[in-house]
Design a protein around this motif. Structure first.
Motif, PDB file in Angstrom:
ATOM      1  N   PRO A   1       0.801  -1.228   0.000  1.00 38.19           N
ATOM      2  CA  PRO A   1       0.000   0.000   0.000  1.00 38.19           C
ATOM      3  C   PRO A   1       0.833   1.278   0.000  1.00 38.19           C
TER       4      PRO A   1
ATOM      5  N   LEU B   1       1.862   1.724  -3.543  1.00 37.25           N
ATOM      6  CA  LEU B   1       0.703   2.091  -4.359  1.00 37.25           C
ATOM      7  C   LEU B   1       0.337   3.552  -4.142  1.00 37.25           C
TER       8      LEU B   1
ATOM      9  N   ALA C   1      -2.083  -1.205  -9.978  1.00 38.30           N
ATOM     10  CA  ALA C   1      -2.809  -1.009  -8.719  1.00 38.30           C
ATOM     11  C   ALA C   1      -3.449  -2.308  -8.247  1.00 38.30           C
TER      12      ALA C   1
ATOM     13  N   LEU D   1      -2.612  -4.372  -4.768  1.00 35.54           N
ATOM     14  CA  LEU D   1      -3.686  -4.670  -3.814  1.00 35.54           C
ATOM     15  C   LEU D   1      -3.778  -6.170  -3.550  1.00 35.54           C
TER      16      LEU D   1
ATOM     17  N   THR E   1      -1.047  -7.231  -1.289  1.00 32.70           N
ATOM     18  CA  THR E   1      -1.372  -6.944   0.114  1.00 32.70           C
ATOM     19  C   THR E   1      -2.225  -8.059   0.703  1.00 32.70           C
TER      20      THR E   1
ATOM     21  N   CYS F   1      -3.836 -15.168  -4.412  1.00 36.09           N
ATOM     22  CA  CYS F   1      -3.733 -13.709  -4.479  1.00 36.09           C
ATOM     23  C   CYS F   1      -2.511 -13.281  -5.279  1.00 36.09           C
TER      24      CYS F   1
ATOM     25  N   THR G   1      -1.636 -11.135  -8.695  1.00 30.15           N
ATOM     26  CA  THR G   1      -0.602 -10.096  -8.797  1.00 30.15           C
ATOM     27  C   THR G   1       0.244 -10.295 -10.055  1.00 30.15           C
TER      28      THR G   1
END
Length: 210
Positions: free
Chosen positions: A46, A49, A63, A67, A70, A90, A94
């Motif tokens: 973050p 970002l 972006a 996210l 994260t 996740c 990415t």
């Protein structure tokens, strides 16, 4: 003449904040203090970002990638096989988001694609007998990871180095899942991962300006 001390640029402050948080995370991993890891690790992506947004370089794929990173960081803090698979999912997002951004910037170099795909075949062949139920998830994720690293080479040197470090960091995680670790394993994983995020983010901002 204005003699008042200049305040540091907010954009630079965000990068210094990232460096401080990364250092805190490394100390927490080295000393195995999970509570501090929960505070530091979810802030890494973050912060970058936010910096990218301030310098107007945070396009949608980048972006989304940060996210999802994260979310993956948070999932991997939970000590369970299910959380590990969620974290891998996740980070798969990415890698695919980064590939989308990099390919949209410039076409990947065939030599880089060939080299990283060869590495993918060799690494999975070596790890396959020891991964058990993680074989197929690792096979798919590592393919997306190698594609990300290959396409990163077309964006710029910093992004290419970041992609290579991201791959190296996750290769260490794969070795850990296969039961092979070395002293300082966790610290090396986080150090290379943090450096990868920094290089990809700052390199992307530089490429966007060009």
């Amino acid at each position: 003449m204005d003699t008042r001390p200049r305040r540091p640029d907010r954009d630079v402050v965000l990068l210094w904040a990232f460096a401080v948080v990364a250092a805190v995370e490394l100390v927490a991993v080295a000393s195995d203090v999970l509570a501090v890891q929960w505070l530091a690790k979810p802030l890494l992506a973050p912060l970058l970002l936010t910096w990218l947004w301030r310098v107007r370089a945070a396009n949608a794929p980048i972006a989304v990638g940060l996210l999802l990173a994260t979310a993956g960081d948070i999932a991997l803090l939970v000590p369970s096989d299910t959380a590990f698979l969620v974290g891998m999912g996740c980070f798969l997002g990415t890698q695919l988001a980064f590939v989308t951004a990099f390919v949209g910037h410039r076409r990947a170099r065939p030599a880089a694609l060939a080299g990283y795909l060869t590495l993918w075949v060799v690494a999975n062949a070596l790890l396959w007998p020891r991964l058990g139920e993680l074989r197929l998830p690792v096979l798919g994720y590592s393919l997306a990871l190698c594609l990300m690293a290959a396409t990163a080479t077309a964006v710029g040197l910093r992004v290419a180095l970041g992609g290579a470090l991201f791959l190296f960091s996750d290769l260490l995680i794969g070795l850990g899942a296969a039961g092979t670790t070395a002293p300082g394993h966790g610290v090396l994983v986080m150090a290379t991962y943090s450096a990868a995020l920094f290089l990809i983010s700052t390199g992307w901002a530089a490429a966007s300006r060009r």
